[in-house]
Design a protein around this motif. Structure first.
Motif, PDB file in Angstrom:
ATOM      1  N   PRO A 411     -20.652  -1.556 -18.168  1.00 12.76           N
ATOM      2  CA  PRO A 411     -20.066  -2.378 -17.103  1.00 12.76           C
ATOM      3  C   PRO A 411     -20.955  -3.561 -16.759  1.00 12.76           C
ATOM      4  CG  PRO A 411     -20.955  -0.322 -16.215  1.00 12.76           C
ATOM      5  CD  PRO A 411     -21.026  -0.208 -17.700  1.00 12.76           C
ATOM      6  N   ILE A 412     -20.394  -4.523 -16.041  1.00 17.04           N
ATOM      7  CA  ILE A 412     -21.132  -5.722 -15.637  1.00 17.04           C
ATOM      8  C   ILE A 412     -21.914  -5.395 -14.367  1.00 17.04           C
ATOM      9  CG2 ILE A 412     -20.935  -8.182 -15.155  1.00 17.04           C
ATOM     10  CD1 ILE A 412     -18.025  -7.957 -16.179  1.00 17.04           C
ATOM     11  N   LEU A 413     -23.221  -5.410 -14.467  1.00 17.14           N
ATOM     12  CA  LEU A 413     -24.069  -5.051 -13.333  1.00 17.14           C
ATOM     13  C   LEU A 413     -24.770  -6.259 -12.724  1.00 17.14           C
ATOM     14  CD1 LEU A 413     -25.672  -1.778 -14.752  1.00 17.14           C
ATOM     15  CD2 LEU A 413     -23.649  -2.011 -13.288  1.00 17.14           C
ATOM     16  N   ASP A 414     -25.047  -7.275 -13.547  1.00 15.94           N
ATOM     17  CA  ASP A 414     -25.739  -8.454 -13.044  1.00 15.94           C
ATOM     18  C   ASP A 414     -24.825  -9.248 -12.112  1.00 15.94           C
ATOM     19  OD1 ASP A 414     -28.067 -10.447 -13.276  1.00 15.94           O
ATOM     20  OD2 ASP A 414     -26.332 -11.673 -13.843  1.00 15.94           O
ATOM     21  N   GLU A 415     -25.308  -9.531 -10.910  1.00 20.60           N
ATOM     22  CA  GLU A 415     -24.464 -10.191  -9.918  1.00 20.60           C
ATOM     23  C   GLU A 415     -24.068 -11.593 -10.356  1.00 20.60           C
ATOM     24  OE1 GLU A 415     -22.086 -10.566  -6.770  1.00 20.60           O
ATOM     25  OE2 GLU A 415     -23.131  -8.743  -7.385  1.00 20.60           O
ATOM     26  N   GLN A 416     -24.971 -12.314 -10.980  1.00 18.99           N
ATOM     27  CA  GLN A 416     -24.645 -13.653 -11.442  1.00 18.99           C
ATOM     28  C   GLN A 416     -23.558 -13.624 -12.509  1.00 18.99           C
ATOM     29  OE1 GLN A 416     -25.831 -16.379  -9.978  1.00 18.99           O
ATOM     30  NE2 GLN A 416     -24.460 -17.604 -11.239  1.00 18.99           N
ATOM     31  N   GLN A 417     -23.626 -12.640 -13.403  1.00 21.18           N
ATOM     32  CA  GLN A 417     -22.593 -12.512 -14.428  1.00 21.18           C
ATOM     33  C   GLN A 417     -21.259 -12.144 -13.806  1.00 21.18           C
ATOM     34  OE1 GLN A 417     -23.368  -9.545 -17.402  1.00 21.18           O
ATOM     35  NE2 GLN A 417     -21.748 -10.285 -18.781  1.00 21.18           N
ATOM     36  N   ARG A 418     -21.273 -11.290 -12.791  1.00 21.20           N
ATOM     37  CA  ARG A 418     -20.027 -10.927 -12.100  1.00 21.20           C
ATOM     38  C   ARG A 418     -19.373 -12.177 -11.498  1.00 21.20           C
ATOM     39  NH1 ARG A 418     -19.643  -5.445 -10.125  1.00 21.20           N
ATOM     40  NH2 ARG A 418     -19.001  -6.224  -8.078  1.00 21.20           N
ATOM     41  N   ILE A 419     -20.182 -13.033 -10.893  1.00 20.31           N
ATOM     42  CA  ILE A 419     -19.651 -14.261 -10.301  1.00 20.31           C
ATOM     43  C   ILE A 419     -19.073 -15.166 -11.388  1.00 20.31           C
ATOM     44  CG2 ILE A 419     -20.294 -16.376  -9.075  1.00 20.31           C
ATOM     45  CD1 ILE A 419     -22.379 -14.717  -7.557  1.00 20.31           C
ATOM     46  N   GLN A 420     -19.772 -15.257 -12.525  1.00 19.61           N
ATOM     47  CA  GLN A 420     -19.294 -16.098 -13.622  1.00 19.61           C
ATOM     48  C   GLN A 420     -17.962 -15.596 -14.177  1.00 19.61           C
ATOM     49  OE1 GLN A 420     -22.542 -16.121 -16.397  1.00 19.61           O
ATOM     50  NE2 GLN A 420     -23.744 -17.643 -15.250  1.00 19.61           N
ATOM     51  N   VAL A 421     -17.822 -14.287 -14.321  1.00 22.29           N
ATOM     52  CA  VAL A 421     -16.562 -13.716 -14.808  1.00 22.29           C
ATOM     53  C   VAL A 421     -15.439 -14.048 -13.842  1.00 22.29           C
ATOM     54  CG1 VAL A 421     -15.330 -11.563 -15.231  1.00 22.29           C
ATOM     55  CG2 VAL A 421     -17.632 -11.889 -16.155  1.00 22.29           C
ATOM     56  N   ARG A 422     -15.690 -13.847 -12.570  1.00 28.64           N
ATOM     57  CA  ARG A 422     -14.669 -14.125 -11.558  1.00 28.64           C
ATOM     58  C   ARG A 422     -14.251 -15.599 -11.606  1.00 28.64           C
ATOM     59  NH1 ARG A 422     -14.756 -16.177  -6.454  1.00 28.64           N
ATOM     60  NH2 ARG A 422     -13.050 -15.500  -5.072  1.00 28.64           N
ATOM     61  N   GLU A 423     -15.226 -16.508 -11.659  1.00 32.39           N
ATOM     62  CA  GLU A 423     -14.905 -17.923 -11.675  1.00 32.39           C
ATOM     63  C   GLU A 423     -14.195 -18.326 -12.963  1.00 32.39           C
ATOM     64  OE1 GLU A 423     -15.141 -19.982  -9.185  1.00 32.39           O
ATOM     65  OE2 GLU A 423     -15.960 -18.373  -7.929  1.00 32.39           O
ATOM     66  N   HIS A 424     -14.557 -17.717 -14.069  1.00 34.41           N
ATOM     67  CA  HIS A 424     -13.928 -18.062 -15.350  1.00 34.41           C
ATOM     68  C   HIS A 424     -12.458 -17.636 -15.370  1.00 34.41           C
ATOM     69  CE1 HIS A 424     -14.536 -19.545 -19.413  1.00 34.41           C
ATOM     70  NE2 HIS A 424     -13.724 -18.586 -19.841  1.00 34.41           N
ATOM     71  N   VAL A 425     -12.174 -16.440 -14.841  1.00 40.63           N
ATOM     72  CA  VAL A 425     -10.788 -15.980 -14.785  1.00 40.63           C
ATOM     73  C   VAL A 425      -9.983 -16.864 -13.826  1.00 40.63           C
ATOM     74  CG1 VAL A 425      -9.264 -14.075 -14.171  1.00 40.63           C
ATOM     75  CG2 VAL A 425     -11.395 -13.621 -15.421  1.00 40.63           C
ATOM     76  N   LEU A 426     -10.572 -17.212 -12.681  1.00 40.45           N
ATOM     77  CA  LEU A 426      -9.874 -18.103 -11.741  1.00 40.45           C
ATOM     78  C   LEU A 426      -9.579 -19.453 -12.374  1.00 40.45           C
ATOM     79  CD1 LEU A 426     -11.737 -17.407  -8.359  1.00 40.45           C
ATOM     80  CD2 LEU A 426      -9.311 -16.976  -8.855  1.00 40.45           C
TER      81      LEU A 426
END
Length: 430
Positions: A411-426
């Protein structure tokens, strides 16, 4: 119970001459309410007459907050008050299947009563149901069951359609929330009655089968028997899985894809459907070993559906890597007229603590052609693989949930990566 209409004079006499009930109600009054609701469809016109005459708000003052109240969600066919009595009428068919038919009928009548107050209607409804149950003279233990059922009346359908049922965390969380088999059976019956009373967009055979599977698994946990970690493929899917290179079946609105599991399979198949003007109403994706199974329920965006043979052929070409679906979708997107109607912006949420083996991403957006393809492609560009998915379209709104993992299977644990995934999908949705 006789199936007869109430005479206007009788209704007028009830409204003008009936003294208020003592609080708490005597058992006879509570029994009469349960008997009325237990009459099923015959209770609806009687309830409507009593409501119009103002009798019900004398008995249940909180009813005033939901009388003639419009629904916020367009999938509902009825106003809030009519939906409540329709649900109770539908629940009457399940009174033989639960140990407490009286609590089933009362909880069906009150499950959405929280919509008369601000905030989450399940949370506020729990408080209101506790007050009404006490007013009706229910014992404290029954009041707790009633308020729990109202609080969690959406738990089963939402979990079944938005979570991976093969993930042990999903089942354990539902079992913890439910707490007992008695509450589970009440929630199971209420889910069916509520869905049918809402409308065809809210309840179908796909959702019913998922809820039934979830109930079976949770019942096993509550009985002390661990559930099976994976659902066996149905016989027809097992037969498709024997085709080493993958197989496709198109049967009316149902499209099943069985193929060797690999990154991008879900969104590429969704892209083929979008290219053929097929709107995905629901979908589920799961894998067992090295085999992935994707089940779509689709409808044509307009006109008649495409030729099943052509659709199946293109799906097979995509599975074989011999069809560039992106170019087709790009040409189609350029030919489409942009919508002039403003809609709410999309929302992407990473749900914490929903799984130990994957990150759970919930996407809510206005439905449009190729939505599932765009979301899946965004995951691929982020280096993520979709392990499982639950896709549902309610009216014009899509509620899609994906279990994703990185290239190492974590799973994605790094907070910065989580933010990047969210922004990329948006960004893909915009």
């Amino acid at each position: 119970e006789a199936g007869l209409p109430l005479a206007p004079a009788t209704v007028s006499a009830l409204a003008a001459q009936s003294p208020p009930l003592p609080v708490p109600w005597p058992p006879e009054a509570r029994g009469a309410l349960v008997a009325l609701l237990g009459a099923g469809r015959a209770a609806v016109p009687v309830w409507e007459e009593l409501d119009q005459a103002g009798v019900l708000v004398k008995l249940i003052p909180d009813w005033e907050r939901v009388r003639h109240r419009p629904q916020r969600n367009p999938v509902h066919r009825f106003t809030v008050d009519r939906h409540l009595i329709e649900t109770a009428a539908g629940a009457a068919a399940f009174t033989r299947e639960v140990s407490r038919p009286d609590l089933l009928l009362i909880s069906a009548l009150l499950h959405d009563v929280g919509k008369g107050w601000p905030g989450d209607h399940s949370t506020t409804g729990e408080i209101v149901a506790r007050d009404i149950g006490t007013r009706m003279g229910l014992p404290p233990a029954d009041v707790e069951i009633l308020s729990t059922v109202v609080r969690h009346h959406l738990l089963l359908p939402e979990t079944a359609t938005r979570r991976d049922l093969d993930d042990p965390v999903t089942i354990s969380r539902v079992a913890d929330a439910v707490g007992s088999r008695e509450v589970l059976e009440l929630l199971s019956a209420l889910a069916v009655a509520d869905g049918n009373a809402t409308g065809p967009a809210a309840w179908n055979s796909w959702k019913a089968s998922l809820v039934s599977d979830l109930v079976r698994r949770v019942r096993s946990v509550l009985s002390g028997t661990p559930p099976r970690p994976h659902r066996p493929f149905p016989p027809e899917q097992a037969a498709l899985a024997r085709h080493g290179g993958g197989a496709v079946r198109v049967n009316g609105s149902a499209v099943t894809v069985v193929a060797p599991d690999r990154p991008g399979l879900l969104w590429r198949a969704a892209g083929v459907l979008a290219a053929h003007r097929m709107a995905v109403r629901s979908a589920s994706a799961a894998s067992a070993g090295s085999t992935a199974v994707i089940e779509f329920v689709v409808v044509p965006e307009y006109g008649t559906p495409p030729d099943p043979a052509t659709l199946e052929a293109d799906l097979r070409l995509v599975l074989a890597g011999r069809l560039d679906i992106e170019q087709r979708l790009a040409r189609r997107a350029r030919s489409m007229r942009p919508s002039r109607v403003p809609v709410a912006p999309p929302r992407v949420t990473l749900v914490d603590d929903a799984s130990l083996t994957a990150s759970v991403v919930e996407v809510r957006a206005h439905d449009r052609p190729g939505l599932l393809w765009r979301i899946g492609r965004a995951f691929g560009e982020c280096g993520l693989d979709v392990r499982a998915a639950r896709v549902e379209t309610l009216g014009a709104e899509a509620v899609d949930v994906f279990y994703v993992a990185d290239r190492t299977g974590r799973p994605i644990l790094d907070e910065q990566q989580r933010i990047q995934v969210r922004e990329h999908v948006l960004a893909a949705l915009r």
